[in-house]
Every structure is written in structure tokens, then in C-alpha cells.
Write an enzyme that holds these catalytic residues in place. Sequence first.
Site, PDB file in Angstrom:
ATOM      1  N   CYS A 173     -11.258   2.077   5.369  1.00  0.00           N
ATOM      2  CA  CYS A 173     -10.606   3.314   5.815  1.00  0.00           C
ATOM      3  C   CYS A 173     -10.939   4.507   4.922  1.00  0.00           C
ATOM      4  CB  CYS A 173      -9.098   3.127   5.884  1.00  0.00           C
ATOM      5  SG  CYS A 173      -8.378   2.451   4.384  1.00  0.00           S
ATOM      6  N   GLU A 195       0.853  -1.203   0.000  1.00  0.00           N
ATOM      7  CA  GLU A 195       0.000   0.000   0.000  1.00  0.00           C
ATOM      8  C   GLU A 195       0.882   1.245   0.000  1.00  0.00           C
ATOM      9  OE1 GLU A 195      -4.142  -1.073   1.892  1.00  0.00           O
ATOM     10  OE2 GLU A 195      -2.674  -0.819   3.484  1.00  0.00           O
TER      11      GLU A 195
END
Lengths: 648, 648
Positions: free
Chosen positions: A411, A327
Amino acid sequence: MTSSDKQFRPLAVPAVTVGGFWGKWQDAVCDETASILLDRCIAAGMLQAIDVTQPSPGVVIPFHSMSPTMPETEEKARVSTQMFWDSDFAKSIETIAYALYRKPNAELEKRADDIIDLYEKLQQEDGYVNSWFQRIRPGRRWTNLRDHHELYCAGHMIEAAVAYFQATGKRKFLDIMCRYVDYMLTVFGHGEDQLPGYCGHPEIELALVKLARVTGNQKYLDLSKFFVDERGTEPHFFDEEARRDGREPKAYVFGNYEYSQSHLPVREQKKVVGHAVRAMYLYSGMADLATEYQDDSLTSALETLWDDLTTKQMYITGGIGPSASNEGFTDYYDLPNDTAYAETCASVALVFWASRMLGRGPNRRFADIMEQALYNGALTGLSMDGKTFFYDNPLESTGKHHRWKWHHCPCCPPNIARLVASVGSYMYAGSDKEIAVHLYGESSASFELAGGAKVQLSQKTAYPYDGAIALSLGLAAPARFTLSLRIPEWAAGAKLAVNGEPLDLSSVEIDGYARIEREWKDGDAVLLELPLELRPLYANPKVRQDAGRVSLMRGPLVYCAEEVDNGADLSAVRVVDTPAIAGTAVLNDLNGALAVDIEVQRNKIEDWGTTLYRSAPPKAEPAKVRLVPYHLWDNRAPGAMLVWFQAQ
Amino acid sequence: MTSSDKQFRPLAVPAVTVGGFWGKWQDAVCDETASILLDRCIAAGMLQAIDVTQPSPGVVIPFHSMSPTMPETEEKARVSTQMFWDSDFAKSIETIAYALYRKPNAELEKRADDIIDLYEKLQQEDGYVNSWFQRIRPGRRWTNLRDHHELYCAGHMIEAAVAYFQATGKRKFLDIMCRYVDYMLTVFGHGEDQLPGYCGHPEIELALVKLARVTGNQKYLDLSKFFVDERGTEPHFFDEEARRDGREPKAYVFGNYEYSQSHLPVREQKKVVGHAVRAMYLYSGMADLATEYQDDSLTSALETLWDDLTTKQMYITGGIGPSASNEGFTDYYDLPNDTAYAETCASVALVFWASRMLGRGPNRRFADIMEQALYNGALTGLSMDGKTFFYDNPLESTGKHHRWKWHHCPCCPPNIARLVASVGSYMYAGSDKEIAVHLYGESSASFELAGGAKVQLSQKTAYPYDGAIALSLGLAAPARFTLSLRIPEWAAGAKLAVNGEPLDLSSVEIDGYARIEREWKDGDAVLLELPLELRPLYANPKVRQDAGRVSLMRGPLVYCAEEVDNGADLSAVRVVDTPAIAGTAVLNDLNGALAVDIEVQRNKIEDWGTTLYRSAPPKAEPAKVRLVPYHLWDNRAPGAMLVWFQAQ
């Protein structure tokens, strides 16, 4: 905590009201996103996790993952309860706080209050509060700061508590979090029985600055500084913690501590590495501390990191972190378009960092990028109707990439929502004797200068589609201060006039801001005209994925072509340098966006038949292509999308 | 099993001797690869798995994974014993068989004999032999044909047994496998207590054809036909098998049976889908059966699939299967270069399929692709020294992609090795009254025509670097037959002469072969001249990854640029249509390959400084670029590599 003319702090969200472009987005968040966030958090099982009157949901629960292609009721999977759920509830409440300020909503406020009540009941005697450690993994408190998001969750809850207090005046959540941080102050430190630790996922650092600013309490600032200063020092806290916990430090799945930016003390870090959101949150906290402590060593480290990111590792959209596997970041100039991870959260967090780099004074080196990331990499994460969410943000799609209703790692939805709902606070900042306008857009903001002079500053504008911005000032009495207006680097030929008198920009421009110092009086009017021309952007030849390609921007907006307007096979489009404009159109079905039609060449496909490879080059013919703002793609009929066109 | 003038069967490997280009590669396999394969199989634990005098290695064993960057002794990981290990041993023995024919090697032969002895001891009373099912998972025989590679392993062992018999005359391994297949004939069928099944990973189908051909036993052919005809029929065998085994059929990890090409009966399949190697092996077996049974329904299905693959899903290298996640196919025209999976095994298997499509007569539609896949997608899998192996074969690298010493799934090393060691059998084929030359290269081959006439056919040539090919015939007595010589589609302007007399190609060319029917006599000489010019290749505009790009081929070879010759940032190179040749060079450090230097434009990088994006396009300047054959990349200093250049 003092104030000075060297410290630019953001305005509290209630101090700014936005309309126009951002008003529509905020309405979508108020009307749809804010309640959807709670609905889907609850569908995912989060409520049960925090409610001490219910049995623990256990480590694995039924969970609704709502993919772009499945109806909400259809797709279910059993997944682990998420250790970072508190943060997602918190970001949702933060969003609701901002939404309530814009549009009072008793039902929504009640829902938020009820969740805060559950957290109050969850909080332990000593002040500790974390649903995963209390309800799913009891007994593991403070045993794995590296991986388990414990302080990260606290950070988001602090941000939510501050926002909820500012929006509603209610102190309960703020008090809960003050009690929690007061307890942390006993846990963390260099004393015997204290932990010289910090979180694997930065976030609490910037949150503690917010808490210090709203409470005026220096000890919260000092705890933030402690976390930042400890990070990456030797002996390494994560090594020692792992050994104490019976884990082999070298068996760390990410190999080294670059993933969490704890591989070196923060002031020695020169390269932006690891998990993109972690990096941005850390640098945001560092920048806040640089402002509060006027810490030049932090500022200097941050400026090196800023250049590293923005000159070697950033998409034209302000997207960052190309790789899904970490990520985050890979090699310099590695910016694949179709597989770009470029997480929505990462661009949101780049906006956070950029805004905080402005804490030591206006400078378009930071504000231009803040605007670029905001309008493109970040905003794309939310659908026009506020109901669905991009997690990763490619710059090229064959038509299979669509927004999710929810994600197993949720998120991004509350992150882009809270940014949109609080965007006004990123538009302006003030010091003792200066008002800085970082972003343009229909809005009105209230300032209080040193000495108590109150200023109301309004913008009337259709920016970002039109470059004319009319600013007007409201003051009870004349006051001397500097009004600083950003002149974006792309805005060559910008014009400025005060009360109808043209101003020579070059004589007042410092660091890319027109700084107009004078005695301002009620009704003063400033007119800024930013030229908005479609401009080609080429990438450094080291970016192999963009070689022979060109993208097009207009003002702060990256434009793209979508299949719904242009058919498929968009890679057959060839754009000449500075393409002729065939026309423009205001698209009512696309938030009133300005579409730009350009003249292009387009490779013929029909004459290829079933040939896959041939020695004759493709033949091109004249064609038109309609461009729309990238942040609005995938809001109409699904299909292919392209940002970087063949250049010729 | 009869022969006819409609059936072209490949020559047995011992019937062809190669020199020149392929001679060097075969020497590398004989001198290095053949023994390395056994060494590394044994290091991986395979010997213990088949040796009944040792304890079972269990499900997890210490294992050496030898990555490109690690010394052999350093990297170890505990991994599962592999259910397909028998196949890797078998392919290694098959390689050794071919190597022994070229270069007798008593030590290597002894090692192969010893392994065959172990398999003899492993074989059960009823004929069954499979190390994983007998030693690691006893009791699971025939319970999961879908996933467990049981018949696949048998197929590779059959191929190895046939090769070893042909190379050494030793029957032991062949007899073992005949016993095993005789037992299978009792297990599979439509009778009560029989299984109407087939393997999730095709392979045994083509192997049984080899066994039938070498033993003359029709029943092996019929079993192959049974497996092919059953595949994909309803009720679906894999569904029923799963239910019998207490597994939920719908929980299949790959979602549907396209992965194993069992989603439809084979004659109804129109699109090439799923796992690439499985597809190629299946189609290879189908093509063999089409030849043996003169089955037009199979041929028709295969021709549809052939066009589907080669006109929509094949890299310019003959690489196939772009995706790592399914080791196979994705969407039409989806051919990413830097992330290309394009497994070595898949191109090897495409060579298998193509060669078998020639079973019903010479046709360059198949043979051109066979050559393209052989020289590029497949051969790249082996290093020049025969010691290291590519698994996936990107067409673009930033310098991080290198050959492995061994891989946890070691299918590719023995697959490319056995192809190289047996390449002569792909060069020629014969029917009762025709000799077809499918591939050119220094070699000599022996044929026996209907009626027993023996023909020795030799090629003297430096092909693929030089296009002049001198063929000569040796016959005890004159004989009438057709000599068919492939004229590749790219070879416009090819010239042909028989005993010095020019022949008008257009008058003798059928399906891309010059078919010269006459009474041939000893000493007859045929001279073929294929023009080898560097030629640009453009991809169909639907291939978005190649838009605005050009690749360069010379004869059958794809050329690439490497960092060692040209510096980094190869995507800055801009190639004009039909680039001027600046020179050529024979590279002694690269197997004597012909390098071609071309005039190009190259984007300047220095003038960008730290700029990442700018409105002025890159400036180009004249430069030279050295091109080398793609199959030889990463044999010198490691670095970046590029096949598809910016076109302008």
C-alpha cells in the site's frame, strides 16, 4: 455544487508546477517510481487477477516479496492473493497520471491505458468491477463490507480515474467508475433490498467527493454523505451483515469496531482510535463533506479528533499509529521510537486530512501539521532515487531497518508516490476571493477567482533549506482579492514585505496566516522571510519514551543523526539545550540537503571495557555530531539512526 | 563416582532449613502454590492425558487460560494439548517434594502419589513413558527430537523423581525413571540401529547428573556426557532426523540451530544465542559434567559463554532473553525495558547454571550473578501469596502488566516454585574439606566432610534487608576444614570476625570468598557485616535503552518505583547521582520489605497543558520517591512501575 468564499478547494494537480526541492522528488517519481510500481504490481501477480482472458490466479499464487536485503529474484513466497490489489493498481495509475502531466511518457501512458482496458473488460454489465470478488472469490459480492475492502478498492479506482482524466483528458476510466458508482447508488440506501452499509476501510467517502467535484454531480456527494452518516449507527450494520453471512459478530478478530472507526456515529467520536490509515481516510472524507455541505457538526467533531491526535498521539515526525498489531493507535502518549510502526500511508493520509481541514479556511493549526507530516513521516517512505520504500518509520534504528523493494502489503509505495507527484495541489488552495499559500517551495500555480479573473502565483525559494520566499503575481488585469500566507508557529520573527514595503505581520495575521487583501496587479512581489534556526523540541513528560530526550528541528524538517556521519552508539550523544552550531554543509550526495553540525557531549565507551553495569556514571567528552534531515536517512551507507537524543 | 576436594556438590534440599526472608516465600509455596500447581495442571487437562483408563484427550481440548484480568471460570479457549505437559506435572511434583519436606501434608502427598501411580500405569513394557507420544501422537516416538520435547520431558520427570525420593524416601517414581533411562541407553549411541541424537530442548543432561548422583550410577552420567558431546556435531543429527521423517531440514521455522544451541559442537560455542531457557539448561548440564569429569575443555567453553552473557546480554535484574519471538537472545547490548521478555524460567535457569559453575570451587564471579538473578529476575515470577505468576518480566510498565493465574505454556509457575522451595540447596555447597556459603539468609545446614565429620552451620540474619550475618557452627568434635564465605563485589568495606576477633579480609580473600581454614569447634561464631547502601548503577553506553538512565540497588536487590506509592508518569522522575535518603520504612503489607524513600527532582507535567512538543525543556521540582524491591512489584494496587530512572 456551488462555490463560495467559505469553501477552499485544492487546486487540480495540473494547475501547479513545482521545481526546487519538490521538483527533484517529482523527477524521481516520474523517472523511476511510476514504472517501478507497475513492474512490481505485475511481478506480484496483479495483472493476471484483472485480465479476464487469463485463468484466475487462484487464492494462492507465487509472489515476490522483495525485502531490503534480498535481490529481486531470490526471495519468493507463496501468499494469498490480496483482496485490495485493485487499490494498489489504482494508486499506481494515479501516480502515473500526475507523472504524465509533469513529463509526458508515451510508453508509460500506454501501459496505463492497457490496464484501464483490462478493467473495462472486467466490468460487469451492471457496472460492478472488482477483480478479487469477480476472479478469486466469485459470489461473495457485498457480503462482508467490514473486512473485504470492496468499497475501499472502488474508492482508489475513483481517485485514479479522476486523476487520469485531469492529466490526460481521457474519459474511459472515469466513465467506468461513474457506471460503477451509478450501480452502487442502487445497492446502498434505506430502501427495501438496499444495504444501509459502508466500508470497513474508509476511502470511498473522499473519493466520491473528488468524483462529484470533477463531474459536478451532486449524487456522488450524497452517496459519500450517506456512507459517513450511516457509520457506527445502531443496529450496527457489521453485526447484521455478519449474521446474514453466518458469521458470529462477536468473534471479530479486532474485538470491537474501534479498529474501523465504526464504534460510534462519526459525530460522537471524540478519541482517535483503531487503524491509523482508516481513521485518516475517514476524517478526510468527513472534512470534505464539512466543506461541501458547510456542516458545522462534522467540523466540530473533526476539530475534537484533530486535537486528540495532534496533542496526544503524534510523533514529532507527524508519524501516527505506534503499534504494528493493529497498524494503529494505542494509549495516549505511547510513542515508542525504535518500534514505531508509524506507517508511511498513515502520515500520507494525515496530510490528506490536514489539507481537507483547510477546506473551511486557512488555519495554521492544520497546515503546520500537514507540513510536518509531509516532510518527515510521509516523505521518508520513498528513497531519494525513487526505487525503494519504507513501510514503518521508526525514529531510532540500530542499523537493521531499510527500505523494501516491495512488500506483501504494497500500500505504501504508490501512496507516497502519488502524494509526491501531486504535492503542488497541497501547496495552494483557493476560494472565490482568496488565494491561500499553505506550503512554501519553488513552484508556480494558476488560479481562477470569482468573476473569472486569472492569477498566476509563483514562488522562488530554496525552502525548506532557506527561509527566503519570493512570491510574484501575474494578472491580465488588476483584481481585488486576499492573498493568505501561512506563518508557521515556529517562525517567530518572520518578516513580510509587499513590493519592498515592510508589512507589520501582527496587523494582518489571522489564524496564523498573513492575510493581505488589496487590489493586486501584474508583477506585484511579496517577500516572506521565515527564520530557520535549529530548535530543540522536548516532549510532554507523559511521553515516557522521550523522557530526558531532545529532538532537533529546522523549519519543518526533523533532523537526525546517522551512523555514516557519526559512528555507531548514537545514544551516547548528549545534546545541550540550543546546541552551538559548528558548521553547515550542502550534501550533494543527499539531494543537496543542508547538514548541520552541532557541538555535543558524548559518553565515552572505551573506559567501560567489558563492564555492563557500574556505579560510576558514564564520562562525557566534547564531540561534534552531523545532523541530516530525517526524511533522507538510509539513503547512504546503512547504519544506526537517532532522532531523540539524550538531553542534558 | 568419587568425591574430591575439587568437586563442590550442592546440598540435598532436606539438608537445609530456611527461615526469615526465604522462610516466608517457602511457606507461601507450601501453603498455596504446591496445591495450586496441581489444581491448574488438572484444570488444563493434564490428568486425562496421563490416565490410561480415560480416553485420550485428543489433540485439542477445552482449556482454561487464566489471564490476570479474568475470573478463573470465564476465559476458556480450545488449544492444542501440549507436548511438554509431562514436564509441568513433573516440576509440580518436584515442588511438592520440597514442600513436603518443609511441611508434611498427607493430602498433598496422596495427590502426588496418585499421579505417580498413573505414570507407573502409563509406562510401557520397554520402559518408555511420555503421555503426549503415547496418548496424543502414538507412533511418533523418537521421530523429532528437535521439536518435540521428548527427552526434555524425561529430564524433568527424572528431576522430580530424585526430589520425591529425597523428600519422602519413596522409590516408585525413581524406579520408573531408572527403567526409562535404562531403556534410553539402548536407544541412544553410535551402534547400528541406535540414534546419535539429543534433545532440541536441553534439560535431560542436568537431570541425568542428578540421577547419577542419587543412585551412584556412572552410566547415567555417561549418557548425559553422550548427549552433550554429540550436540552440534556434523553430519547434523537434526538434519538427518528430518530427512528420515520426510521433513525438509532447511524449512526449520527458526532458520538455523542457534535456537537450540546445536549450531556448533558445544566446546566451540562462544556466543550465547537462541532460546534462553534452552541455553541455560544446556550450560547447566555442561557445568555439572565439567565438575564430575573435571573436564577443563567444558569449563573453558562455559567461562567464555558466561562472560558473553553477563557482560553483554543480561538485564540488571538478572533477566535474560529480551525477545518474545524466540524467547531468547538478540543482539549484544539490546536490553529493552518495557518489552523485556526476560522469562521467569530463564532467570531461574540462570540460577541453575550459576550454581553449577560453582561446582569447581567458590568464585563470586558466578555466585554474585546467581544471587542477582535469584532475588530479581526469578523471584519476581511469584506473587507474595504464592498464587499468581509472571511469565515475562519487564523493567518498566505503564500499569498493564500483571501476574497470570495460569498460562497456556505453564512452564514458569512450577519452575519458580521449585526454585523457591529448594533455595537452601543453592545457599551452600561442600567438597571433601571445604564448606562454601554462597548465599546469605536465615538458615541451618548439615554437612558431612571427608572422613565423616558432621557439621551443622547456621545463619542468623535479616538479610537481604540487613547486612549483619551471624554464623555459628555445631560439631560433635573439632575438625579442620575451610569455611568459605562470599564477599559480594558490591560489598566494599565488609567486615569479618571469628569468635569476636576481627579478620583482615584482604588476607583471606580468594576469588571473592573469605576462606577461613582452621580447626573449627562446636560453638564457633563468625560475624560477617555486609554494608547495604543504596547504590546507583549505570549501564554501558552501548545499552541504548538505558542511556541517560540510572537504576538503584541495595545489596542484591534491584529497587523500583511503583505507581501505588508515587503516582503515575514515573519517567518524569530524575535521580541525581547517589540520591539523598529521605527515610526508610518496613512495609508489613509487602512481606516486611524495606522501602527506601529518596530525594529526587520530578518534571512538572501541569505546565504542559495540552502541549505535546515544545522548545522549552521540562521544569523540574524537588520530590520524594519511594522505592521498593523489584521482586515485590505488582503485589499491591496495580499500576505503573519503573527500574531505570532518568539520571541527571
